[in-house]
Design an enzyme around this catalytic site. Structure first.
Site, short mmCIF file in Angstrom:
data_model
loop_
_atom_site.label_atom_id
_atom_site.label_comp_id
_atom_site.label_asym_id
_atom_site.label_seq_id
_atom_site.Cartn_x
_atom_site.Cartn_y
_atom_site.Cartn_z
N GLU A 1 -42.18 -10.90 39.30
CA GLU A 1 -42.64 -9.85 40.21
C GLU A 1 -43.83 -9.17 39.53
OE1 GLU A 1 -40.90 -5.96 42.58
OE2 GLU A 1 -40.46 -6.22 40.45
N ASP B 1 -38.37 -8.78 36.94
CA ASP B 1 -38.75 -7.52 37.56
C ASP B 1 -40.00 -6.95 36.89
OD1 ASP B 1 -37.88 -5.31 39.44
OD2 ASP B 1 -37.90 -4.20 37.55
N HIS C 1 -35.40 -6.82 48.88
CA HIS C 1 -34.69 -5.54 48.76
C HIS C 1 -35.63 -4.34 48.67
CE1 HIS C 1 -35.79 -6.65 44.72
NE2 HIS C 1 -35.54 -5.42 44.31
N ASP C 2 -36.93 -4.59 48.44
CA ASP C 2 -37.91 -3.51 48.32
C ASP C 2 -38.80 -3.38 49.55
OD1 ASP C 2 -37.18 -2.57 45.81
OD2 ASP C 2 -38.50 -3.96 44.76
N ASP D 1 -31.63 -11.72 37.89
CA ASP D 1 -32.72 -10.75 37.83
C ASP D 1 -32.88 -10.29 36.39
OD1 ASP D 1 -34.69 -8.90 38.83
OD2 ASP D 1 -33.57 -8.87 40.71
#
Length: 582
Positions: free
Chosen positions: A278, A221, A352-353, A113
């Site tokens: 993302e 991210d 995870h979100d 990440d």
């Protein structure tokens, strides 16, 4: 299908030199909730390494690791204080090296990440930046004076009326230098100033350090937030809100493509890697540009459109409304058609979100959980793109069903709860929305077996284990041919063995049908044209196949189904069939 048949069936225009990630399946690990090796209640890198045989058996090609860098953990690791060290709670660099080696030994790859829109306020760069107005790193972050006519730190003095993603002001007052710094997330996550070339070069140097260490790609991210507007001004405030949401005006900024192309040249072009950005707020048009290989930016992006469809218009992600199936399937079809022949889709239901897919898009009741988890998987993996499996999704893990705010840990959830109550929303409604949509739904510990704490830890877990672990766990599924795990394993193998599921064109059928999700994948090869049809009943009631709008099923071969041989004109509740047409 045999290996020789697979090669013979390869399309003439998609040779073996096609990027390896097109046929790959990615598995996301949220480290603190995956497996705890030292009984401190938090998952760690040695715990992940201990489960590599499980992941290899599932058949995934890539493991994406949510952040394990050194961090104060204000936002569970997305606030990084040292990009080239490991948070001690997760292990050491030697542990990470062992994980990389273990993955590579099994023919799997590791994606890290990359969080470079912001750092932690404890990162040495920011410590220097806030130390004085003439520090060499002052311009490494976004600083602004108080609003004209106001004294810094008082209400209304913030440079703009922007709200962060976590329901607070996007500006934090710094007494030392008498200025505000921008943070689009928590106040401990100051935004980097990508306009400064020194910042960019330092980021690329750090990325190359990881590439040299052996990683195989990056999940980036909120990467489309790095190019801020030249002028930061007030925005309209929606009804019922104190401040103006800021991500929309920051996303996909005027220099984003320039920065991504520069990153590609400096880092990503060095060897074949997988990259996914993302990109909240990205449209098909944005994604088409970013993922066009001729532009040399990224391989794919995460779209947010389909996971925002069940939010109330103009509201927050915690507002709820019914989501008709045609709206969802037409949105995914829009992305399939929009990127066809140019870019590449990433395929995901949850991460995870996001809340658990089977609770959100399926039916997590005892009667339908297994079938709906399988059918959701079939729908996703049959689209064109690279599928992402979030840990526990392959078991049909469900939402946490927390009933008290004290059970939650997520900063977004806690901030939303406090803000919503202060605005006068009913406590019962707020808790109901959190039970459905909080990020902690996806962060409860991985359910390995039916022993204490689901086999996740020998200690007290950092977040409460879902009580249904005694029924839903890996040990109960890995050897069960009818389990959700076995269905995922079969789906992944099917995709690996059938180029039509990788390179075939997509066509949505019955776009307005309220229960059926149907589409074809078609590929012309040296051996002829192959067509695969997906039929999925995405409802908890049986449905008859219509007489019009579907291909001729005579002579079709069932490749994979959720309900045995899957014959007949009626699909049971949450039944799906993957058929090779004659």
């Amino acid at each position: 299908m045999t290996e020789s048949a697979t090669r013979a069936d390869r399309p003439a225009d998609a040779p073996d030199s096609s990027p390896w990630w097109r046929s790959a399946v990615v598995y996301q690990v949220y480290p603190r909730s995956f497996c705890d090796s030292n009984t401190d209640g938090m998952g760690d890198i040695p715990g992940i390494t201990s489960k590599l045989d499980y992941l290899h058996r599932l058949g995934v090609d890539v493991v994406w690791l949510s952040p394990v860098y050194r961090s104060p953990q204000d936002d569970n690791g997305y606030d990084i204080s040292d990009y080239t060290d490991i948070e001690p709670a997760f292990g050491t660099l030697a542990d990470l090296d062992a994980l990389i080696a273990g993955l590579h030994d099994r023919g799997m790859k590791l994606v890290m990440d990359l969080v470079v829109n912001h750092t932690s306020d404890e990162h040495p760069w920011f410590v220097e930046s806030r130390s004085s107005t003439d520090n060499p790193k002052r311009d490494w972050y976004v600083w602004r004076p108080p609003r004209e006519g106001f004294t810094g730190g008082e209400p209304g003095a913030e440079p703009t009326n922007w709200e962060s993603a976590f329901s607070t002001s996007a500006w934090e007052w710094d007494e030392t230098t008498g200025a505000y710094y921008l943070h689009l997330f928590t106040r401990k996550q100051p935004d980097l100033n990508w306009e400064n070339p020194e910042v960019r070069q330092e980021v690329y140097r750090m990325m190359n350090w990881w590439v040299d260490r052996g990683i195989d790609g990056f999940r980036m991210d909120v990467i489309n937030l790095i190019s801020k507007p030249g002028e930061l001004t007030d925005l309209p405030v929606p009804p019922g809100r104190r401040r103006a949401p800021s991500l929309g005006v920051v996303a996909n900024g005027h220099r984003m493509h320039e920065f991504l192309a520069e990153m590609h040249e400096a880092v990503l072009s060095r060897r074949p890697m997988i990259t996914v950005g993302e990109m909240p707020g990205a449209t098909v048009e944005d994604a088409r540009l970013v993922t066009d290989p001729r532009r040399r930016e990224l391989d794919m992006v995460f779209t947010f459109e389909h996971v925002n469809l069940d939010s109330a218009p103009g509201g927050t992600k915690f507002d709820l409304q019914d989501l008709p199936l045609p709206v969802l399937k037409q949105n995914l079809a829009h992305w399939q058609e929009g990127l066809a022949g140019v870019g590449w889709n990433s395929l995901y239901w949850d991460n995870h979100d996001q809340p658990r897919a089977v609770s959100r898009f399926g039916d997590d009741s005892a009667e339908h959980r297994v079938a709906s988890a399988k059918t959701l998987a079939s729908v996703l993996h049959l689209h064109q793109g690279t599928p992402y499996v979030y840990q526990g999704e392959e078991l049909g893990m469900t939402n946490a069903n927390f009933s008290e705010i004290a059970q939650y840990q997520d900063v977004e959830t806690l901030n939303y709860h406090a803000d919503a109550l202060s605005l006068g929303l009913e406590a019962e409604r707020v808790m109901a929305s959190l039970a459905a949509r909080s990020r902690d739904n996806a962060r409860t510990p991985m359910q390995w077996d039916d022993s204490s704490q689901a086999g996740f830890t020998g200690g007290v877990p950092w977040l409460t284990v879902n009580p249904n672990y005694t029924e839903i766990n890996a040990a109960a599924q890995v050897d069960d041919p009818h389990s959700v795990f076995s269905h995922y394993r079969a789906l992944i193998a099917l995709r690996h063995e059938n180029p039509v599921l990788v390179d075939g064109t997509f066509a949505l059928l019955l776009p307005d049908h309220a229960q059926l999700w149907a589409f074809t994948r078609t590929l012309a090869t040296d051996g002829g044209t192959r067509t695969v049809l997906l039929l999925a009943n995405c409802s908890s009631a049986p449905v008859e196949l219509p007489s019009d709008g579907l291909p001729d099923l005579a002579g079709a071969t069932l490749l994979l189904g959720t309900h045995g041989d899957g014959g007949g004109q009626t699909l049971a509740a949450w039944e799906s069939r993957i058929l090779a047409l004659a």
